[in-house]
Write a protein that holds these residues in place. Sequence first.
Motif, short mmCIF file in Angstrom:
data_model
loop_
_atom_site.label_atom_id
_atom_site.label_comp_id
_atom_site.label_asym_id
_atom_site.label_seq_id
_atom_site.Cartn_x
_atom_site.Cartn_y
_atom_site.Cartn_z
N VAL A 14 0.85 -1.18 0.00
CA VAL A 14 0.00 0.00 0.00
C VAL A 14 0.89 1.24 0.00
O VAL A 14 1.87 1.31 0.73
CB VAL A 14 -0.93 0.00 1.23
N GLY A 15 0.53 2.21 -0.81
CA GLY A 15 1.24 3.48 -0.82
C GLY A 15 2.45 3.51 -1.71
O GLY A 15 2.71 2.62 -2.51
N VAL A 16 3.20 4.59 -1.56
CA VAL A 16 4.42 4.85 -2.32
C VAL A 16 5.55 4.99 -1.32
O VAL A 16 5.42 5.68 -0.32
CB VAL A 16 4.27 6.16 -3.13
N LEU A 17 6.66 4.33 -1.59
CA LEU A 17 7.82 4.43 -0.71
C LEU A 17 8.64 5.65 -1.12
O LEU A 17 8.99 5.80 -2.28
CB LEU A 17 8.68 3.17 -0.81
N LEU A 18 8.89 6.54 -0.15
CA LEU A 18 9.72 7.74 -0.37
C LEU A 18 11.04 7.51 0.34
O LEU A 18 11.07 7.24 1.54
CB LEU A 18 9.01 8.97 0.19
N VAL A 19 12.14 7.61 -0.41
CA VAL A 19 13.48 7.43 0.14
C VAL A 19 14.27 8.70 -0.11
O VAL A 19 14.33 9.20 -1.23
CB VAL A 19 14.20 6.23 -0.52
N SER A 20 14.87 9.24 0.96
CA SER A 20 15.66 10.47 0.84
C SER A 20 16.92 10.20 0.04
O SER A 20 17.33 9.04 -0.12
CB SER A 20 16.01 11.01 2.23
N PRO A 21 17.59 11.25 -0.48
CA PRO A 21 18.76 11.06 -1.34
C PRO A 21 19.86 10.18 -0.73
O PRO A 21 20.44 9.37 -1.42
CB PRO A 21 19.27 12.47 -1.58
N GLY B 37 19.37 7.92 1.62
CA GLY B 37 18.81 6.68 2.11
C GLY B 37 18.60 6.63 3.61
O GLY B 37 18.18 5.61 4.15
N ASP B 38 18.88 7.74 4.30
CA ASP B 38 18.78 7.75 5.75
C ASP B 38 17.35 7.92 6.24
O ASP B 38 17.06 7.75 7.41
CB ASP B 38 19.67 8.83 6.35
#
Length: 170
Positions: A44-51, A53-54
């Motif tokens: 479910v949803g969209v995974l958001l990963v910061s530049p 990866g932290d």
Amino acid sequence: AGVDLVAEGHMGHQINGIILGLRRPNFTCVDQDGNVYLTETGEVGVLLVSPGGDSRRRIGDAAKPAPGQAASSKVVYARIQGGKGIAVVDDPPDLVGSERRRRLFVADSIANKVFVIDAHSGQLLSEIGGYGSKPGMLHHPVGLCITWRKTILISERLNRRGEEVTCAGE
């Protein structure tokens, strides 16, 4: 060496050396700040990963607001169940000194819609389509692209067509 972002037991997929534990990844897009947005089959949803990866979180799980934001009964959050195609658009600021609004467009093949979500808060801004074969209606949308004219090209698997609509859904 990459950074393991998920629990053990998942398959590792890498983006810029960051190991992501994704079972069935679908589509990916990157915003101008380097944040990576991913859709997965069965998640479910969209995974958001910061530049770097932290930081990572899900957008579009309809359960809660973004970290640091208070929940409101007046705010509607999208529930993305069949996330496929994905694109991100940064709108220019409305006023001098105001923050730009980042909109996330997600083709959902289960809901037969394209959800437009505020990428910062997770708030549902609008929906495009719905089940059907008439113009403006969708049947299993799987891909999308935002054009330089700010229109959306949507590919539909079961209607066997591509459709172009404005970012407002017209």
